[in-house]
Design an enzyme around this catalytic site. Structure first.
Site, short mmCIF file in Angstrom:
data_model
loop_
_atom_site.label_atom_id
_atom_site.label_comp_id
_atom_site.label_asym_id
_atom_site.label_seq_id
_atom_site.Cartn_x
_atom_site.Cartn_y
_atom_site.Cartn_z
N SER A 23 0.83 -1.22 0.00
CA SER A 23 0.00 0.00 0.00
C SER A 23 0.86 1.26 0.00
CB SER A 23 -0.89 0.02 1.25
OG SER A 23 -1.85 -0.99 1.17
N ARG A 27 1.44 4.28 -3.05
CA ARG A 27 1.26 5.71 -2.77
C ARG A 27 2.53 6.49 -3.03
NH1 ARG A 27 -2.40 2.74 -0.25
NH2 ARG A 27 -4.35 3.64 0.49
N ARG A 123 -13.99 -6.16 -10.60
CA ARG A 123 -14.14 -5.54 -9.26
C ARG A 123 -14.91 -4.22 -9.34
NH1 ARG A 123 -8.51 -6.00 -6.22
NH2 ARG A 123 -9.81 -5.25 -4.52
N ASP A 314 -6.95 -7.57 4.68
CA ASP A 314 -6.20 -8.42 3.75
C ASP A 314 -5.70 -9.70 4.40
OD1 ASP A 314 -6.61 -6.65 1.70
OD2 ASP A 314 -4.71 -5.61 1.97
N LYS A 341 -12.53 -8.68 -3.31
CA LYS A 341 -11.07 -8.53 -3.38
C LYS A 341 -10.58 -9.23 -4.66
CE LYS A 341 -10.75 -6.18 0.36
NZ LYS A 341 -10.42 -4.76 0.24
N ARG A 345 -13.01 -13.85 -1.48
CA ARG A 345 -12.17 -14.57 -0.51
C ARG A 345 -12.96 -15.40 0.49
NH1 ARG A 345 -7.34 -10.01 0.02
NH2 ARG A 345 -6.25 -10.77 -1.82
C1 S3P Z 1 -5.70 -0.94 0.24
C2 S3P Z 1 -6.93 -0.92 0.82
C3 S3P Z 1 -7.75 -2.11 1.05
C4 S3P Z 1 -6.93 -3.39 0.93
C5 S3P Z 1 -6.05 -3.35 -0.28
C6 S3P Z 1 -5.07 -2.20 -0.19
C7 S3P Z 1 -4.97 0.31 0.04
O1 S3P Z 1 -8.80 -2.14 0.09
O2 S3P Z 1 -7.77 -4.50 0.87
O3 S3P Z 1 -5.32 -4.55 -0.40
O4 S3P Z 1 -3.75 0.27 -0.24
O5 S3P Z 1 -5.59 1.37 0.16
P1 S3P Z 1 -10.21 -1.39 0.31
O6 S3P Z 1 -9.96 0.06 0.37
O7 S3P Z 1 -11.03 -1.77 -0.91
O8 S3P Z 1 -10.73 -1.94 1.58
#
Ligand code: S3P
Length: 431
Positions: A23, A27, A123, A314, A341, A345
């Site tokens: 994540s 970013r 998705r 996750d 996801k 899942r």
């Molecule tokens: C993430 C947010 C989550 C997570 C994903 C990574 C992120 O998703 O499941 O693997 O980096 O912002 P959601 O915002 O859909 O919950």
């Protein structure tokens, strides 16, 4: 490709350093491309998902180079890409970029297509498209799904209550808000990971935060900086789970991200009785990190509180694998987000656990998983990296070998998984 896992014949042990946080890496790549001047990223995750985001930023005009594992970016001046932006399997890449591009003034007049693989194209994207349209964005989709076509134009800030706690939706809207006229103010129904909010000020951005609110002014100018990506707790969760269930194991996890909006997995395994010792290294406003010592021990089933679900979103595949090794029943509810996801899942884990003899009951928003003996057998990742790794961990305590079909999807988040598990003493091989 098929991954074969042998039941562990000896305890797992050693020092383990997880790969960079997925994540945070996404970013860093996006901010590095948006920000004026040079950004240096240390610890960037080298995986298919994060590469796709970095390549998209390069296609949008950011200069990207790499040496000795350090990524250098020169950004701040975007241009329309020559072709589609392919985000592969990555929901984070697609959702955050859509927000970042929707109102970007350098791209006014362009038409940018964002595409993904089969899983990503299934998705839900309406969750970002609808609020972005309220801001004035011009986005076409295919029935609320990718491919998306974004025609960047002037946006206005909004006040928006997110219907689900989602860091991807929140971040997409914050990134759009940076270029909008006026203020963007968001409220979430529960806490979701806050990496965007933590990173923005390091790039010179301004943001106000409450527990479930954040607010930023439009028209902000970002400046390149030095980013240090912590180890990914979501990847470390597999070694952690393996260390908990393989008898006699002691594993030292080093430099793992311990962001409190992401550490639900630690809180849940502690409730299950896991022995963890945390040493916090950094507890600043950026990304907290530390070391964790894991020892195997008896685990008990728990009822997972709904407010912990987004904090461990996750980690449910691996938590469900752990529940299969715990005494009693683990109940998960309020987790319907798991259905959208990289795979569904809940359905996939229930089906694959059952193939290994685990007693499971699936509910629309969760599952009950009862601990008991785990059989060897053949299972399938359904194209989902975290399902593949969770089943591999469970294979370490099965009564025979476990073979996981379509395990090559592990590359999306953790290409070094098999090598890292072998280094701890696990027996796994690609067939
Ligand atoms: C993430 C947010 C989550 C997570 C994903 C990574 C992120 O998703 O499941 O693997 O980096 O912002 P959601 O915002 O859909 O919950």
């Amino acid at each position: 490709m098929r991954l074969k896992v042998q039941p562990a014949r000896r305890p797992l042990s050693g020092d383990y350093r997880p790969p960079g946080d997925k994540s945070v890496s996404h970013r860093a790549a996006i901010f590095g491309g948006l920000a004026e001047g040079e950004t240096e990223i240390h610890g960037f995750l080298d995986s298919a998902d994060t590469r796709a985001t970095l390549e998209a930023m390069a296609a949008l005009g950011a200069e990207v180079s790499e040496s000795n594992g350090v990524i250098r970016m020169r950004g701040g001046h975007l241009q329309a890409p020559a072709g589609d932006l392919d985000l592969g399997n990555s929901g984070t890449g697609m959702r955050l970029l859509t927000g970042a591009l929707a109102g970007h003034p350098d791209l006014f007049g362009a038409s940018i297509r964002l595409v993904g693989d089969e899983s990503l194209s299934a998705r839900p994207m309406a969750r970002i498209i609808e609020p972005l349209r309220t801001m004035g964005a011009d986005i076409d989709s295919t029935d609320g799904r990718a491919p998306l076509t974004v025609r960047p134009r002037r946006l206005r800030g909004i006040r928006h209550a997110l219907p689900v706690a989602s860091a991807q939706v929140k971040s997409a809207l914050l990134l759009a808000g940076l270029n909008a006229d006026g203020v963007t103010e968001l409220t979430e129904p529960g806490i979701s990971r806050d990496h965007t909010e933590r990173m923005l000020p390091t790039f010179g951005g301004r943001l106000e935060r409450g527990k479930l609110q954040c607010r930023l002014d439009g028209g902000q100018h970002l400046i390149g900086t030095l980013c240090r990506v912590p180890g990914d707790l979501s990847s470390a969760a597999f070694a952690l789970a393996a260390g908990l269930i393989v008898e006699g194991s002691v594993i030292q996890l080093t430099e793992v991200g311990l962001n409190p909006t992401r550490d639900g997995v630690l809180r849940i395994v502690e409730l299950m009785g896991a022995g963890l010792e945390r040493t916090v290294l950094t507890a600043n406003d950026e990304e907290p990190a530390g070391h964790l010592q894991v020892r195997s021990g008896k685990l008990s089933g728990v009822d997972v509180a709904a407010e912990l679900v987004p904090l461990a979103i996750d980690e449910f595949p691996v938590l469900m694998a752990l529940a299969a090794c715990a005494d009693g029943t683990t109940r998960v509810r309020g987790a319907e987000e798991l259905r959208v996801k990289e795979s569904d899942r809940l359905a996939v884990m229930c089906r694959e656990l059952a193939k290994l003899g685990v007693r499971v009951t699936e509910y629309p928003d969760g599952a009950d998983i009862s601990g008991g003996p785990v059989r060897g057998g053949r299972v399938d990742s359904h194209g989902d990296h975290r399902i593949a790794m969770s089943l591999a961990v469970l294979g370490l305590v099965a009564d025979g070998s476990v073979e996981i079909e379509n395990a090559e999807w592990i590359r999306t988040s953790y290409p070094g998984f098999v090598d890292d598990m072998r280094a701890l003493g696990a027996e796994m091989e690609w067939l």
